[in-house]
Design a protein around this motif. Structure first.
Motif, mmCIF file in Angstrom:
data_model
loop_
_atom_site.group_PDB
_atom_site.id
_atom_site.type_symbol
_atom_site.label_atom_id
_atom_site.label_comp_id
_atom_site.label_asym_id
_atom_site.label_seq_id
_atom_site.Cartn_x
_atom_site.Cartn_y
_atom_site.Cartn_z
ATOM 1 N N GLU A 249 0.289 7.130 1.768
ATOM 2 C CA GLU A 249 1.402 7.905 2.330
ATOM 3 C C GLU A 249 2.732 7.299 1.906
ATOM 4 O OE1 GLU A 249 1.864 7.978 6.571
ATOM 5 O OE2 GLU A 249 3.081 9.792 6.521
ATOM 6 N N PHE A 250 3.605 8.168 1.360
ATOM 7 C CA PHE A 250 4.938 7.740 0.944
ATOM 8 C C PHE A 250 5.890 7.874 2.119
ATOM 9 C CE2 PHE A 250 9.142 8.917 -0.705
ATOM 10 C CZ PHE A 250 9.383 7.888 -1.599
ATOM 11 N N VAL A 251 6.571 6.788 2.468
ATOM 12 C CA VAL A 251 7.565 6.866 3.544
ATOM 13 C C VAL A 251 8.860 6.233 3.065
ATOM 14 C CG1 VAL A 251 5.953 6.901 5.494
ATOM 15 C CG2 VAL A 251 6.730 4.709 4.621
ATOM 16 N N THR B 297 1.948 -3.940 9.904
ATOM 17 C CA THR B 297 1.137 -3.595 8.741
ATOM 18 C C THR B 297 0.891 -4.856 7.937
ATOM 19 O OG1 THR B 297 1.025 -2.159 6.771
ATOM 20 C CG2 THR B 297 3.177 -3.069 7.305
ATOM 21 N N ASP B 298 -0.120 -4.824 7.080
ATOM 22 C CA ASP B 298 -0.361 -5.921 6.152
ATOM 23 C C ASP B 298 0.610 -5.735 4.995
ATOM 24 O OD1 ASP B 298 -1.298 -7.619 4.187
ATOM 25 O OD2 ASP B 298 -3.151 -6.493 3.845
ATOM 26 N N ARG C 180 2.292 3.455 2.318
ATOM 27 C CA ARG C 180 1.302 2.931 3.278
ATOM 28 C C ARG C 180 -0.054 3.350 2.762
ATOM 29 N NH1 ARG C 180 3.524 4.048 9.330
ATOM 30 N NH2 ARG C 180 1.837 2.581 9.719
ATOM 31 N N TRP D 250 -8.571 -1.181 5.789
ATOM 32 C CA TRP D 250 -7.331 -1.569 6.455
ATOM 33 C C TRP D 250 -6.138 -0.938 5.760
ATOM 34 C CZ3 TRP D 250 -8.718 -3.869 2.111
ATOM 35 C CH2 TRP D 250 -7.803 -4.600 1.360
ATOM 36 N N GLU D 251 -4.949 -1.070 6.386
ATOM 37 C CA GLU D 251 -3.740 -0.525 5.769
ATOM 38 C C GLU D 251 -2.896 -1.652 5.199
ATOM 39 O OE1 GLU D 251 -0.598 2.283 7.696
ATOM 40 O OE2 GLU D 251 0.329 0.332 7.426
ATOM 41 N N ARG D 252 -2.452 -1.466 3.970
ATOM 42 C CA ARG D 252 -1.456 -2.382 3.426
ATOM 43 C C ARG D 252 -0.248 -1.560 2.992
ATOM 44 N NH1 ARG D 252 -2.135 -7.350 -0.736
ATOM 45 N NH2 ARG D 252 -3.105 -8.246 1.112
ATOM 46 N N THR D 253 0.932 -2.144 3.174
ATOM 47 C CA THR D 253 2.165 -1.468 2.766
ATOM 48 C C THR D 253 2.707 -2.121 1.500
ATOM 49 O OG1 THR D 253 2.670 -0.901 5.052
ATOM 50 C CG2 THR D 253 4.496 -0.866 3.497
ATOM 51 N N PHE D 254 3.060 -1.280 0.545
ATOM 52 C CA PHE D 254 3.664 -1.746 -0.705
ATOM 53 C C PHE D 254 5.054 -1.152 -0.826
ATOM 54 C CE2 PHE D 254 -0.886 -1.475 -1.340
ATOM 55 C CZ PHE D 254 -1.189 -2.662 -1.993
ATOM 56 N N LYS D 255 5.923 -1.860 -1.549
ATOM 57 C CA LYS D 255 7.174 -1.221 -1.953
ATOM 58 C C LYS D 255 6.796 -0.158 -2.977
ATOM 59 C CE LYS D 255 10.211 -5.218 -1.438
ATOM 60 N NZ LYS D 255 10.964 -6.263 -2.172
ATOM 61 N N ARG E 233 -14.560 -3.602 4.329
ATOM 62 C CA ARG E 233 -13.449 -3.606 5.288
ATOM 63 C C ARG E 233 -12.426 -2.542 4.912
ATOM 64 N NH1 ARG E 233 -8.438 -6.749 7.046
ATOM 65 N NH2 ARG E 233 -7.932 -7.326 4.924
ATOM 66 N N MET F 296 4.683 -9.347 0.061
ATOM 67 C CA MET F 296 5.954 -8.656 -0.168
ATOM 68 C C MET F 296 7.144 -9.577 0.095
ATOM 69 S SD MET F 296 7.428 -5.200 1.646
ATOM 70 C CE MET F 296 5.942 -4.236 1.525
ATOM 71 N N PHE G 152 8.446 2.936 0.844
ATOM 72 C CA PHE G 152 7.170 2.225 0.916
ATOM 73 C C PHE G 152 6.018 3.200 0.714
ATOM 74 C CE2 PHE G 152 10.032 0.107 3.979
ATOM 75 C CZ PHE G 152 10.045 -1.179 3.462
#
Lengths: 311, 175
Positions: free
Chosen positions: B13-15, A162-163, B25, B37-42, B35, A167, B23
């Motif tokens: 989406e919370f995982v 994932t991007d 997603r 795309w998927e980025r993941t955050f805390k 564009r 982080m 995280f």
């Protein structure tokens, strides 16, 4: 309506199971003086009321109170309780949820895993049971050794999935990301019960730490996945009050690093551990998720009478 | 706002592993480039909101370099460049209402109406009596768009087109 009926039936199956195994049902307070120190769990708080000297925490699990009962000599106990975790909402999370938690004096985590498997099969029907170590699971599903890989290697693996933007993270953050993004989806394709055990010591939470045959420090902790859904988390419990105090302090240090507020330490739990908690294993199991599995639902909201938004 | 670019959240989406870091997603669309795309955050991280708003505006005209839109209540005019109108330009008919997304007050993107009625300016001659057979031919519309239309239609007729798919929907009554 079918979900309501199935829930009532499930609760009845659980209670019969424990009655048959000589485990006592207990209830403990929902509103507590001290909250959890775990940096990854945020409690909700109740701030106002004539009876409140100071704000209290809604429990994130009944663990501390149940351990105090164990120290007082309760013997094997279980509880079906509401627990609250702030900010946790999604297809498999509701901020208010039902936890089944139980403790078995004289059991180690292997004994308890067998009992968990028994109960789950009683609720869901017979299914294959697999046990795999955290290390083997990462090697099999992600091709990486969680104990040997450098933080940089884990970070780069995570960034293939994932991007992550900019982080920051230590090894555990990247391991958690690989787990949620790659391993859990892979587990969804496996039928039946998968127990993951021997976690890295850094993810011990309240489990005892030991060494595996290769000399890695591992936690005596397990997680149960059923059809890829994380259903239960168990420990061969830490009973050493001094070590418990060090872990609380380490959690608070980590919280400070991440800019989170400090949590008061539960002195009553520490006192109970000092007085002597019997060697035991304990596990917490998500009742709503068990119901999801029973009904084949993929969204927790469909098994709740009223979800968070409609509560 | 993400890395200095305005983005919209398509899915979040919370995982969370049993214990440990949670995280989100997030599927994002960059509103400038499109564009996705998927980025993941805390979980719990916050992002700066972008000064983005959608307005319904009337399309006025183009001078070839800019496309001009007007807010119907204030009569305020906005000029959109080619990057903003992008694929929408082939559906823009004067006086039609469009959704214009403004970013810091400047048009960032333009969505044409879902259905537009446009005149055929060029197509092969209509085949008489061929109304039932099916089959189609390309037709150039007044805005320059080319769509497939049934064989029986001829130049000067007005057709209704779904701008999301670019498909012919039927003949429109001449107005």
């Amino acid at each position: 309506m079918p979900a309501l009926l199935a829930r009532a039936e499930l609760l009845s199956t659980i209670r019969q199971f424990f009655a048959g195994h000589g485990v006592l049902e207990v209830e403990t307070p929902l509103l507590c003086h001290a909250g959890i120190t775990d940096p990854a769990i945020e409690p909700l708080m109740v701030e106002r009321g004539l009876s409140l000297g100071e704000p209290r925490f809604l429990q994130t699990s009944p663990e501390y109170a149940m351990k105090r009962l164990l120290s007082a000599g309760s013997g094997p106990i279980y509880q079906i309780a509401r627990a609250f975790r702030d900010g946790e909402a999604g297809r498999r999370h509701n901020p208010e949820f039902s936890l089944l938690e139980w403790y078995r004096p004289d059991y180690d985590e292997r004994d308890l895993m067998r009992e968990v498997a028994d109960l789950v099969q009683q609720c869901l029907g017979a299914a294959p049971v697999e046990e795999i170590s955290y290390r083997e699971l990462f090697q099999r599903e992600a091709g990486i050794d969680p104990f040997a890989a450098t933080v940089e290697a884990l970070r780069s693996r995570a960034n293939q999935l994932t991007d992550t933007g900019g982080m920051n993270g230590d090894a555990d953050v990247w391991l958690d990301l690989i787990l949620t993004h790659q391993i859990e989806p892979a587990l969804r394709k496996r039928e039946g019960l998968v127990f993951v055990c021997d976690y890295p010591a850094s993810q011990a939470a309240l489990a005892r730490i030991t060494e595996d045959s290769q000399g890695h420090a591992i936690a005596r902790r397990f997680e149960l996945y059923v059809n890829g859904i994380e259903l239960a988390n168990g420990y061969f419990e830490l009973t050493d009050a001094d070590e418990q105090r060090r872990r609380f302090a380490a959690d608070n240090a980590r919280r400070e690093q991440c800019g989170q507020s400090q949590r008061p330490v539960d002195e009553r739990l520490l006192q109970a551990l000092s007085a002597g908690m019997p060697a035991c294993s304990g596990v917490a199991l998500g009742v709503d998720r068990l119901l999801m599995l029973k009904l084949g639902e993929s969204d927790i909201r469909r098994v709740l009478a009223f979800d968070w938004e409609r509560a | 706002m993400l890395d200095g670019e305005p983005c919209s959240i398509l899915d979040n989406e919370f995982v969370k592993p049993g214990k440990g870091q949670a995280f989100n997603r997030v599927r994002l669309r960059n509103l400038k480039t499109g564009r996705v795309w998927e980025r993941t955050f805390k979980s719990g991280e916050s992002l700066e909101g972008a000064d983005v708003m959608d307005r319904t505006m009337e399309y006025l005209y183009t001078d070839g370099e800019f496309w001009y839109f007007m807010e119907p209540d204030t009569f305020e005019q906005h000029q959109a460049d080619e990057a903003a109108v992008a694929d929408a330009k082939q559906w823009l008919k004067e006086q039609d209402s469009c959704e214009v997304t403004l970013y810091n007050g400047t048009p960032l993107s333009v969505a044409p109406p879902n259905f537009v009625e446009l005149e055929i300016v060029e197509t092969d001659p209509g085949l008489k009596g061929d109304t039932a057979q099916g089959g189609n031919k390309p037709a150039t519309l007044s805005t320059g768009a080319v769509v497939k239309v049934p064989l029986f239609l001829s130049q000067g007729e007005v057709v209704r087109v779904d701008t999301r798919t670019g498909e012919y929907q039927g003949r429109a009554g001449k107005s």
